[in-house]
Design a protein around this motif. Structure first.
Motif, PDB file in Angstrom:
ATOM      1  N   THR A 139      52.860  77.540 127.021  1.00 29.01           N
ATOM      2  CA  THR A 139      52.411  78.840 126.348  1.00 29.01           C
ATOM      3  C   THR A 139      51.195  78.743 125.253  1.00 29.01           C
ATOM      4  OG1 THR A 139      53.712  78.236 124.327  1.00 29.01           O
ATOM      5  CG2 THR A 139      54.745  79.729 126.181  1.00 29.01           C
ATOM      6  N   GLY A 140      50.873  77.473 125.028  1.00 31.98           N
ATOM      7  CA  GLY A 140      49.786  77.403 123.874  1.00 31.98           C
ATOM      8  C   GLY A 140      48.440  77.242 124.407  1.00 31.98           C
ATOM      9  N   TRP A 141      48.178  76.767 125.389  1.00 32.51           N
ATOM     10  CA  TRP A 141      46.600  76.828 125.652  1.00 32.51           C
ATOM     11  C   TRP A 141      46.085  77.987 126.138  1.00 32.51           C
ATOM     12  CZ3 TRP A 141      42.833  74.132 124.316  1.00 32.51           C
ATOM     13  CH2 TRP A 141      41.661  73.810 124.811  1.00 32.51           C
ATOM     14  N   PRO A 142      46.502  78.788 127.343  1.00 34.78           N
ATOM     15  CA  PRO A 142      45.887  80.125 127.567  1.00 34.78           C
ATOM     16  C   PRO A 142      46.047  81.126 126.453  1.00 34.78           C
ATOM     17  CG  PRO A 142      47.556  79.418 129.390  1.00 34.78           C
ATOM     18  CD  PRO A 142      47.933  78.419 128.032  1.00 34.78           C
ATOM     19  N   SER A 143      47.006  81.004 125.549  1.00 34.19           N
ATOM     20  CA  SER A 143      46.902  81.947 124.442  1.00 34.19           C
ATOM     21  C   SER A 143      45.869  81.659 123.396  1.00 34.19           C
ATOM     22  CB  SER A 143      48.303  81.824 123.754  1.00 34.19           C
ATOM     23  OG  SER A 143      49.384  82.051 124.628  1.00 34.19           O
ATOM     24  N   VAL A 144      45.700  80.198 123.196  1.00 26.30           N
ATOM     25  CA  VAL A 144      44.487  80.241 121.790  1.00 26.30           C
ATOM     26  C   VAL A 144      43.259  79.985 122.716  1.00 26.30           C
ATOM     27  CG1 VAL A 144      46.067  78.676 120.657  1.00 26.30           C
ATOM     28  CG2 VAL A 144      44.708  77.739 122.344  1.00 26.30           C
ATOM     29  N   VAL A 145      43.091  79.932 123.963  1.00 27.38           N
ATOM     30  CA  VAL A 145      41.739  79.874 124.554  1.00 27.38           C
ATOM     31  C   VAL A 145      41.238  81.575 124.533  1.00 27.38           C
ATOM     32  CG1 VAL A 145      40.226  79.737 126.452  1.00 27.38           C
ATOM     33  CG2 VAL A 145      41.718  77.862 125.637  1.00 27.38           C
ATOM     34  N   THR A 146      42.267  82.279 124.781  1.00 27.66           N
ATOM     35  CA  THR A 146      41.985  83.899 124.871  1.00 27.66           C
ATOM     36  C   THR A 146      41.822  84.269 123.618  1.00 27.66           C
ATOM     37  OG1 THR A 146      43.547  83.971 126.824  1.00 27.66           O
ATOM     38  CG2 THR A 146      43.097  86.027 125.484  1.00 27.66           C
ATOM     39  N   CYS A 147      42.602  83.847 122.517  1.00 28.07           N
ATOM     40  CA  CYS A 147      42.372  84.430 121.199  1.00 28.07           C
ATOM     41  C   CYS A 147      40.929  84.058 120.757  1.00 28.07           C
ATOM     42  CB  CYS A 147      43.436  84.139 120.302  1.00 28.07           C
ATOM     43  SG  CYS A 147      43.303  84.713 118.691  1.00 28.07           S
ATOM     44  N   ILE A 148      40.681  82.892 120.660  1.00 27.80           N
ATOM     45  CA  ILE A 148      39.194  82.296 120.161  1.00 27.80           C
ATOM     46  C   ILE A 148      38.139  82.892 121.023  1.00 27.80           C
ATOM     47  CG2 ILE A 148      39.099  80.247 121.782  1.00 27.80           C
ATOM     48  CD1 ILE A 148      38.359  80.521 117.973  1.00 27.80           C
ATOM     49  N   SER A 149      38.297  83.228 122.257  1.00 27.95           N
ATOM     50  CA  SER A 149      37.298  83.817 123.171  1.00 27.95           C
ATOM     51  C   SER A 149      37.104  85.254 122.745  1.00 27.95           C
ATOM     52  CB  SER A 149      37.490  83.655 124.694  1.00 27.95           C
ATOM     53  OG  SER A 149      37.588  82.303 125.122  1.00 27.95           O
ATOM     54  N   ASN A 150      38.133  85.930 122.496  1.00 25.90           N
ATOM     55  CA  ASN A 150      37.899  87.333 122.009  1.00 25.90           C
ATOM     56  C   ASN A 150      37.334  87.668 120.719  1.00 25.90           C
ATOM     57  OD1 ASN A 150      39.533  88.406 123.953  1.00 25.90           O
ATOM     58  ND2 ASN A 150      41.590  88.146 122.767  1.00 25.90           N
ATOM     59  N   TRP A 151      37.185  86.506 119.802  1.00 25.75           N
ATOM     60  CA  TRP A 151      36.397  86.603 118.673  1.00 25.75           C
ATOM     61  C   TRP A 151      35.132  86.059 118.459  1.00 25.75           C
ATOM     62  CZ3 TRP A 151      37.716  88.823 114.146  1.00 25.75           C
ATOM     63  CH2 TRP A 151      39.155  89.348 113.860  1.00 25.75           C
ATOM     64  N   PHE A 152      34.528  85.063 119.578  1.00 23.69           N
ATOM     65  CA  PHE A 152      33.464  84.471 119.817  1.00 23.69           C
ATOM     66  C   PHE A 152      32.904  84.863 121.192  1.00 23.69           C
ATOM     67  CE2 PHE A 152      35.682  82.143 116.536  1.00 23.69           C
ATOM     68  CZ  PHE A 152      34.755  81.786 115.473  1.00 23.69           C
ATOM     69  N   GLY A 153      31.521  85.213 121.213  1.00 22.79           N
ATOM     70  CA  GLY A 153      30.993  85.687 122.444  1.00 22.79           C
ATOM     71  C   GLY A 153      30.244  84.456 123.096  1.00 22.79           C
ATOM     72  N   LYS A 154      29.426  84.658 124.107  1.00 21.47           N
ATOM     73  CA  LYS A 154      28.925  83.549 124.654  1.00 21.47           C
ATOM     74  C   LYS A 154      27.514  82.869 124.074  1.00 21.47           C
ATOM     75  CE  LYS A 154      29.877  85.703 129.268  1.00 21.47           C
ATOM     76  NZ  LYS A 154      29.290  86.007 130.641  1.00 21.47           N
ATOM     77  N   GLY A 155      27.013  83.491 122.991  1.00 21.75           N
ATOM     78  CA  GLY A 155      26.102  82.712 122.225  1.00 21.75           C
ATOM     79  C   GLY A 155      26.786  81.420 121.580  1.00 21.75           C
ATOM     80  N   ARG A 156      26.071  80.417 121.992  1.00 21.22           N
ATOM     81  CA  ARG A 156      26.514  79.051 121.590  1.00 21.22           C
ATOM     82  C   ARG A 156      27.829  78.730 121.702  1.00 21.22           C
ATOM     83  NH1 ARG A 156      24.098  78.699 115.601  1.00 21.22           N
ATOM     84  NH2 ARG A 156      25.158  80.618 115.162  1.00 21.22           N
ATOM     85  N   ARG A 157      28.483  79.276 122.798  1.00 20.40           N
ATOM     86  CA  ARG A 157      29.876  78.823 122.953  1.00 20.40           C
ATOM     87  C   ARG A 157      30.146  77.706 123.290  1.00 20.40           C
ATOM     88  NH1 ARG A 157      32.273  82.644 127.597  1.00 20.40           N
ATOM     89  NH2 ARG A 157      33.020  84.150 125.742  1.00 20.40           N
ATOM     90  N   GLY A 158      29.281  76.910 123.799  1.00 17.62           N
ATOM     91  CA  GLY A 158      29.390  75.410 124.017  1.00 17.62           C
ATOM     92  C   GLY A 158      29.611  74.466 122.643  1.00 17.62           C
ATOM     93  N   LEU A 159      28.730  75.084 121.670  1.00 15.77           N
ATOM     94  CA  LEU A 159      28.755  74.217 120.458  1.00 15.77           C
ATOM     95  C   LEU A 159      30.074  74.702 119.625  1.00 15.77           C
ATOM     96  CD1 LEU A 159      27.738  72.781 118.025  1.00 15.77           C
ATOM     97  CD2 LEU A 159      26.481  74.697 117.223  1.00 15.77           C
ATOM     98  N   VAL A 160      30.552  75.988 119.617  1.00 21.52           N
ATOM     99  CA  VAL A 160      31.647  76.399 119.016  1.00 21.52           C
ATOM    100  C   VAL A 160      32.912  75.894 119.553  1.00 21.52           C
ATOM    101  CG1 VAL A 160      33.044  78.587 118.474  1.00 21.52           C
ATOM    102  CG2 VAL A 160      30.697  78.669 118.307  1.00 21.52           C
ATOM    103  N   MET A 161      32.980  76.101 121.035  1.00 17.28           N
ATOM    104  CA  MET A 161      33.992  75.445 121.655  1.00 17.28           C
ATOM    105  C   MET A 161      34.220  73.719 121.499  1.00 17.28           C
ATOM    106  SD  MET A 161      35.944  77.806 122.891  1.00 17.28           S
ATOM    107  CE  MET A 161      36.085  79.332 123.853  1.00 17.28           C
ATOM    108  N   GLY A 162      33.138  73.153 121.552  1.00 21.32           N
ATOM    109  CA  GLY A 162      32.998  71.812 121.328  1.00 21.32           C
ATOM    110  C   GLY A 162      33.834  71.356 119.992  1.00 21.32           C
ATOM    111  N   LEU A 163      33.332  72.079 119.010  1.00 16.02           N
ATOM    112  CA  LEU A 163      33.866  71.938 117.594  1.00 16.02           C
ATOM    113  C   LEU A 163      35.347  72.281 117.611  1.00 16.02           C
ATOM    114  CD1 LEU A 163      30.915  73.142 115.248  1.00 16.02           C
ATOM    115  CD2 LEU A 163      31.673  70.837 115.415  1.00 16.02           C
ATOM    116  N   TRP A 164      35.627  73.508 118.194  1.00 15.20           N
ATOM    117  CA  TRP A 164      36.978  73.746 118.195  1.00 15.20           C
ATOM    118  C   TRP A 164      37.981  72.819 118.799  1.00 15.20           C
ATOM    119  CZ3 TRP A 164      39.876  76.243 122.268  1.00 15.20           C
ATOM    120  CH2 TRP A 164      40.983  76.815 121.605  1.00 15.20           C
ATOM    121  N   ASN A 165      37.524  72.458 119.979  1.00 13.32           N
ATOM    122  CA  ASN A 165      38.340  71.643 121.118  1.00 13.32           C
ATOM    123  C   ASN A 165      38.603  70.327 120.398  1.00 13.32           C
ATOM    124  OD1 ASN A 165      39.794  71.659 123.660  1.00 13.32           O
ATOM    125  ND2 ASN A 165      38.362  69.823 124.043  1.00 13.32           N
TER     126      ASN A 165
END
Length: 544
Positions: A168-194
């Motif tokens: 239940t964890g991974w699809p939920s948190v990825v969907t939630c964080i993607s809803n709040w952050f767009g594609k701009g600098r997504r690699g950096l944001v996701m790299g820090l978050w991950n």
């Protein structure tokens, strides 16, 4: 008048949406940190479930020959064997591998279903139930020590159940964080978050290592309590989508606070019922009640005003036809998105390598460096420290180049010889071992981190979906579910191959790295042969 402190000026410079975005980033980070924190103890406890019995016997012999009045320390269980039954047998590696496999196989199967279910349920509630259930099953494993349970079936069943609810964890948190952050600098944001993956592994190792030698049951019970508490926090504070806030503020706005000029409506030309009509998605003129039934059948009509005379605001009202809610994408529809199959197969082999380290690295260090369980667990955290740096670097580089597949391929190409170097240098002392652990962690976890976050988010919002944001959870589940098959196979194969020597395990890991690289060759070729690919645009389409 005293000057306003710079820290306060910085705080007030952020608007409300930025504060909520920061809250979502931190909260989802902590939520998934607790997931990995609860998975790590099994790798730390393995060396306690099967001890080096010869060294224990030597300590007991020395204590008795010295004439010490102090009796040797007693184990919690009363068996003469120093290991915990049923892991006291010669095939203990296979039994430990089967325990890993039961968890990861259930996780892989459940992941395919989790994304599909998650798109049809509220994320907050779905994630809360999963975390509370995971806390329960993690604690149950630790209670096996408290109640002196030696049944292999008990531990396998607990692992299977825990693997299912953790999906239940991974699809939920990825969907939630993607809803709040767009594609701009997504690699950096996701790299820090991950980096929550590595942070969770580090904390899990330290917590489990604190109790592993004295009471390994607490190595599971404490992480189980932590993830359950975080599930309660999720229920009270997680905001799934920015639009949820808009609806909340709209409901809290009092209509009586603002007086709007009104005028009486008495109809137009004697007609007191006015409709708005649409045809072929094009707005047409107003039609009146006397319009023929045949005419109304060919149009969509909406009643604008009731038939009774009422007072209406003297302002322009724009009536827009409401589009139907986008339907959740099917499993096959998600597979047809360009790049999903290639990245899914690549993640299968990349996750095989990462999870083999996750579940077997402490035991490998114990056997080769002859360290106790706590020291081996502490040393293994360096692999996760390297993983944090590798994930962030992969995100930054892929943002700069706009080439996700090429970034993953280069890191995979460098990882294979590094793994071979680790198997050689680890025999030459702590210094080289520490350095190679950091490098291996960065190169192994870099592609894994990039694919499971930024790549999954990119594919889940692919232009072929025409703005259907409900596909993100399914795409994420397919990619991570396929990767979890590799995660299940890696520790199982490691348990089987390590019986013939650890060299075989490292050859298996290097082969998996090369296979992961092969899966990306078509996408890499497409990226390199295409015209100059600009960095991913910071422009995003926002759902209104």
């Amino acid at each position: 008048m005293a000057a306003v402190p710079p820290g306060i000026r910085m705080l007030v410079s952020f608007d409300r949406d930025q504060w909520y975005r920061a809250l979502t980033f931190i909260l989802t980070f902590l939520l998934y940190t607790s997931f990995h924190l609860s998975r790590k103890p099994i790798s730390i406890v393995k060396s306690e479930l099967h001890k080096n019995c010869s060294s224990v016997s030597e300590i007991a012999t020395l204590a008795s020959s010295s004439g010490s009045p102090q009796p040797p320390p007693q184990s919690h269980h009363t068996d003469m064997d120093c290991s915990w039954k049923p892991f006291d047998k010669k095939n203990y590696r296979q039994l430990l591998g089967a325990m890993d496999y039961s968890f990861l196989c259930a996780y892989a199967v459940g992941m395919y279903l989790s994304g599909i279910i998650g798109e049809r349920l509220p994320i907050r509630l779905y994630l809360t139930v999963g975390m509370l259930s995971s806390g329960l099953f993690t604690c149950l494993f630790g209670l096996g020590y408290v109640y002196n349970i030696h049944s292999m079936g008990f531990y396998v069943c607990v692992q299977v159940a825990n693997g299912l609810v953790q999906t239940t964890g991974w699809p939920s948190v990825v969907t939630c964080i993607s809803n709040w952050f767009g594609k701009g600098r997504r690699g950096l944001v996701m790299g820090l978050w991950n980096s929550h993956t590595s942070v969770g592994n580090i904390l899990g190792s330290l917590i489990a290592g604190y109790w592993v030698s004295s009471n390994w049951g607490m190595s599971f019970i404490v992480p189980g309590i932590i993830i359950a508490v975080m599930g309660v926090v999720c229920f009270f504070f997680l905001i799934e989508h920015p639009n949820d806030l808009k609806s909340m503020y709209a409901q809290n706005t009092s209509p009586g606070k603002r007086q709007v000029p009104t005028k009486s409506w008495n109809g137009v030309n004697g007609h007191t019922e006015v409709y708005h009509q649409y045809k072929d998605n094009q707005t047409q003129a107003y039609c009146y009640y006397e319009d023929s039934v045949q005419n109304r059948k060919s149009y969509d009509t909406e009643l604008l005003l009731p038939s009774d005379s009422v007072c209406v605001p003297a302002q322009t009202v724009v009536v827009v036809k409401r589009e139907s809610e986008p339907s959740a994408i099917s499993f096959m529809g998600a597979l047809r998105i360009p790049g999903v199959i290639e990245f899914s197969l690549c993640l299968l082999f990349a996750k095989l390598v990462s999870y083999t380290f996750l579940f077997w690295l402490p035991l490998y260090i114990t056997k080769t460096a002859h360290l106790d369980a706590k020291k081996a667990g502490d040393l293994s955290t360096l692999f996760d420290v390297g993983g944090i740096v590798g994930g962030i670097l992969a995100g930054v580089i892929s943002d700069k180049l706009g080439k996700r597949a090429t970034t993953c391929a280069v890191m995979l190409l460098l990882a294979a010889p590094t793994l071979y170097g680790f198997s050689m240098i680890s025999e030459f002392g702590f210094g080289p071992t520490i350095g190679m652990l950091l490098v291996c962690g960065g190169l192994v976890n870099g592609p894994y981190s990039l694919i499971t976050t930024a790549v999954s988010a990119d594919l889940g919002t692919h232009k072929s979906l025409k703005g259907n944001a409900r596909a993100l959870s399914t795409v994420t589940a397919i990619i991570d579910g396929t990767g979890s098959i590799g995660a299940a196979l890696g520790p199982l194969l490691a348990g089987l191959l390590s019986a013939g020597g650890w060299d075989r395990v490292f050859y298996m890991l290097m082969t998996a790295d090369f296979l992961a690289l092969l899966c990306l060759l078509r996408l890499v070729t497409k990226e390199l042969t295409s015209s100059k690919s600009p960095p991913i645009s910071a422009v995003e389409l926002k759902e209104l």
